[in-house]
Design an enzyme around this catalytic site. Sequence first.
Site, PDB file in Angstrom:
ATOM      1  N   GLY A  89     -25.813  12.402   7.290  1.00 14.10           N
ATOM      2  CA  GLY A  89     -25.042  12.029   8.608  1.00 14.10           C
ATOM      3  C   GLY A  89     -23.636  12.794   8.949  1.00 14.10           C
ATOM      4  O   GLY A  89     -23.715  13.709   9.722  1.00 14.10           O
ATOM      5  N   GLU A 111     -25.466  -6.084   0.049  1.00 12.73           N
ATOM      6  CA  GLU A 111     -24.269  -6.791  -0.024  1.00 12.73           C
ATOM      7  C   GLU A 111     -24.296  -8.234   0.553  1.00 12.73           C
ATOM      8  O   GLU A 111     -23.586  -9.042   0.443  1.00 12.73           O
ATOM      9  CB  GLU A 111     -23.111  -5.903   0.786  1.00 12.73           C
ATOM     10  N   LYS A 118     -17.480  -5.575  -6.905  1.00 15.55           N
ATOM     11  CA  LYS A 118     -17.203  -6.519  -5.789  1.00 15.55           C
ATOM     12  C   LYS A 118     -17.042  -8.019  -6.216  1.00 15.55           C
ATOM     13  O   LYS A 118     -17.689  -8.384  -7.276  1.00 15.55           O
ATOM     14  CB  LYS A 118     -18.479  -6.610  -4.631  1.00 15.55           C
ATOM     15  N   TRP A 138     -19.985  -5.660   7.869  1.00 14.45           N
ATOM     16  CA  TRP A 138     -18.554  -5.394   7.596  1.00 14.45           C
ATOM     17  C   TRP A 138     -17.635  -5.857   8.718  1.00 14.45           C
ATOM     18  O   TRP A 138     -16.881  -5.154   9.381  1.00 14.45           O
ATOM     19  CB  TRP A 138     -18.661  -3.552   7.549  1.00 14.45           C
ATOM     20  N   ARG A 189      -6.530   0.335  -1.363  1.00 14.51           N
ATOM     21  CA  ARG A 189      -7.209   0.394  -0.138  1.00 14.51           C
ATOM     22  C   ARG A 189      -7.451  -0.890   0.938  1.00 14.51           C
ATOM     23  O   ARG A 189      -7.874  -2.007   0.342  1.00 14.51           O
ATOM     24  CB  ARG A 189      -8.517   0.975  -0.733  1.00 14.51           C
ATOM     25  N   HIS A 230     -30.798   4.724   5.824  1.00 12.34           N
ATOM     26  CA  HIS A 230     -29.806   5.198   4.477  1.00 12.34           C
ATOM     27  C   HIS A 230     -29.434   3.590   3.804  1.00 12.34           C
ATOM     28  O   HIS A 230     -28.998   3.045   4.428  1.00 12.34           O
ATOM     29  CB  HIS A 230     -28.758   6.110   4.921  1.00 12.34           C
ATOM     30  N   LYS A 264       1.045  -1.084   0.050  1.00 12.90           N
ATOM     31  CA  LYS A 264      -0.153   0.112   0.060  1.00 12.90           C
ATOM     32  C   LYS A 264       0.842   1.223  -0.060  1.00 12.90           C
ATOM     33  O   LYS A 264       0.690   2.141  -0.709  1.00 12.90           O
ATOM     34  CB  LYS A 264      -0.823  -0.091   1.160  1.00 12.90           C
ATOM     35  N   HIS A 282     -19.377  12.092  -4.172  1.00 15.28           N
ATOM     36  CA  HIS A 282     -18.315  11.599  -4.462  1.00 15.28           C
ATOM     37  C   HIS A 282     -17.460  12.171  -5.316  1.00 15.28           C
ATOM     38  O   HIS A 282     -16.147  11.816  -5.716  1.00 15.28           O
ATOM     39  CB  HIS A 282     -18.711  10.009  -5.001  1.00 15.28           C
TER      40      HIS A 282
HETATM   41  N1  GLN Z   1     -24.320   7.998   8.764  1.00 15.82           N
HETATM   42  C1  GLN Z   1     -23.277   7.659   7.611  1.00 15.82           C
HETATM   43  C2  GLN Z   1     -22.729   8.936   6.997  1.00 15.82           C
HETATM   44  O1  GLN Z   1     -23.261   9.833   6.944  1.00 15.82           O
HETATM   45  C3  GLN Z   1     -23.951   7.002   6.455  1.00 15.82           C
HETATM   46  C4  GLN Z   1     -22.910   6.509   5.846  1.00 15.82           C
HETATM   47  C5  GLN Z   1     -23.442   5.514   4.984  1.00 15.82           C
HETATM   48  O2  GLN Z   1     -24.470   4.706   5.193  1.00 15.82           O
HETATM   49  N2  GLN Z   1     -22.623   4.717   3.808  1.00 15.82           N
HETATM   50  O3  GLN Z   1     -21.293   9.118   7.000  1.00 15.82           O
END
Ligand code: GLN
Length: 764
Positions: free
Chosen positions: A439, A612, A120, A568, A522, A648, A23, A701
């Site tokens: 968030g 996922e 993925k 995760w 990464r 979300h 890395k 992004h």
């Molecule tokens: N609450 C998280 C943020 O805003 C949500 C991010 C996510 O679900 N990928 O970072």
Amino acid sequence: MADNNIKAHILGYPRMGEKRELKFALESFWRGELSPESLQQTAKALRLHHWEKQQSAGLDFITSNDFSLYDHVLDHTVLLGAQPKRFDKLPFGSKSNSAESQYFALARGNIEQPAMEMTKWLDTNYHYIVPELNADTEFSINAHDFLLQLDEAQKISKHVKPVLLGPVSFLYLSKAKGVHKLDLLYKLAQQYLYLLQELHARKIEWLQIDEPIFALDLNEEWLKAFKTVYAWFRISRPKLLLTTYFANVSRYQHVILDLPIDGVHLDLVRAPEQLLPWVNAMPAHWVLSAGVIDGRNIWRNDLDKTLKLLKVPTQRLKGRLWLAPSCSLLHTPVALSHELKMDPEIKSWLAFADEKLDDLRILTQALNEGEASVAVELAAARAAIASRYQSPRVHAPKVKARLASINTLNENRHSAFEYRQSQQKTRLNLPLLPTTTIGSFPQTADIRAARAEFKKGAMSLEQYALDMKSHIAHSIQQQEEIGLDVLVHGEAERNDMVEFFGEQLAGYAFTQQGWVQSYGSRCVKPPIIFGDVDRPEPMTVSTAQYAQSLSTKPVKGMLTGPITMLQWSFVRDDQPRETTALQLALAIRDEVDDLQNAGISVIQIDEPALREGLPLQKAAWPHYLNWAVRAFKLSASVARDDTQIHSHMRYAEFNDILPAIASMDADVITIETSRSAMELLDAFGEFSYPNEIGPGVYDIHSPRVPSVEAIEKLVQRAAEVIPVERLWINPDCGLKTRGWDETKSALKNMVQVAIKMRVAYSLP
Ligand code: GLN
């Protein structure tokens, strides 16, 4: 005792290095601080080191060509000469045209061309670069680098087993435009033929050929492709070990048994039940590679259990039985020896890649020379397994009892959505088209520095808490200025949305160097769920209360949902994933209740990883969706009617799981889609989603600030498929990777659109 002549090998080894050397070399190469030669030097040293480890574990082969500077699928694209033609031209004015820079341009883009797509790798968190094929695609073998690595390996061992991704999987996992993938099969297979002949000339005895798509639902056409292409491989070539993993592949046994190959590898961790059907059906000259050590998880092998499983195949197959991890060790961290802070008892339960090599050696020796020859090692493993299975740190009777009485809890919200909506309207008093964010606000250098100081012990807890409070106050003030309707505290105090909660839950452990490659340079460091999950005390309540005290507008309480916590993390393997998910759900449920009792009126439970978790095979989807939705609902259903639950989510595709999403019954869902906002809305147009919804209208992004016009167009388009009374306006994800300036400009534009459209919609 007679030697059964059972052999041991691995399918692949992690590439990054024990301390992520690759890395750091990659990133300094990309910054222009490291020469291509030095980068290659680091890569070569890592390969040699990995082979030495395999040799000292006594494996019968060293596995070569599993290494990659970025991604092995990309390496195959280059090996087969299938780079997209759009990269042929060097970027204008470019000085750095080293082979390495050209290679990385494919993965990372350059000034003229966007990168090739990434997705993925089956159901893992590893991402590969998707081969980009079309009617003009020509293949032309370019084996220079492949053979160079092979030479390196052959210099240190006579028993080298190179790895190739098989041609059918390569095509299947690619993206083709204007051409039917299988129409390219013949041209592609030609290149494989050249390589197979070259390997034969180099006296390679075995080639590992990975065909991971056997884990998927394949139609007749693709199954036929296997027959066709492997029949072409009836030439002078190494013996072929066809590897499958991540699933039971028995349903394709008739196809695989018909292939002119020399052996098959099976994932016996995911699907131990397929062992005997294969042993019984094996052609007399085939080897069976038994994947008995978990390549996807970090648990120490239960050697006694594995030896028992291997008893029949050992007797029946003798030298035709090989032992291996279930899949490449790419998906595990490298070495437990760097975990200096980990609790020794928990550590004794674990095995990273190097410890898995050890497990492999012990198993092989036990079968070849008798268990007495490794009595000490077996006893140590037995003791560790016993401690893990019995430890009070793993088994919390309180949690088990609560789970057993789960049926006494309400798993649905008290009232139907329409009634809740009216209650929430009265309480929250929001305008039409309410605006909010997902968030997080920018994780500035200040925030990161404070956290680093605190972790090092150079900053006191009190000071750190004060610091975080000031960042929260700052973000509330910014949101007031921007004019958002539902605020967030900004998540300054969270390093990571899973780790933050894991650190406060019983049953979770953390590593210092447990990195796993996610894509390119990464890496991620998943926490380990080792025991029954419990929430000893509130995790977010005081922060949420503080943030709410700073504004008269609602400030959302912010939680990570049970499925994302599960997905995760490294998850315990001594109970079904679903049980762990329900334990997590109960912990989140307690937090939801405490938040609402503390006066928080809107609570968001993030589930970006729900999709996922979908199994590779469609037949298993309903069961997964059933428990995943149940876990989410269990965490949310404690909310009173006038507590608004948001969630979300993030998806590559929506249509296929929309009914499941609807059944989660969140009051509001906000959505990120890796495809276009338009495609997303089409899906929602077809399936009329019943509750409120905020499709992301600001792509966070990109550093680009979207214009009022651009946002307006998206909202208008959304309003065509979702009634405005149920529509929210928000970015597509959290803002932690962005800077404050761009964030503020973008959100101001977003708010302006909301104001404009409210006027438009309230006109008669
Ligand atoms: N609450 C998280 C943020 O805003 C949500 C991010 C996510 O679900 N990928 O970072």
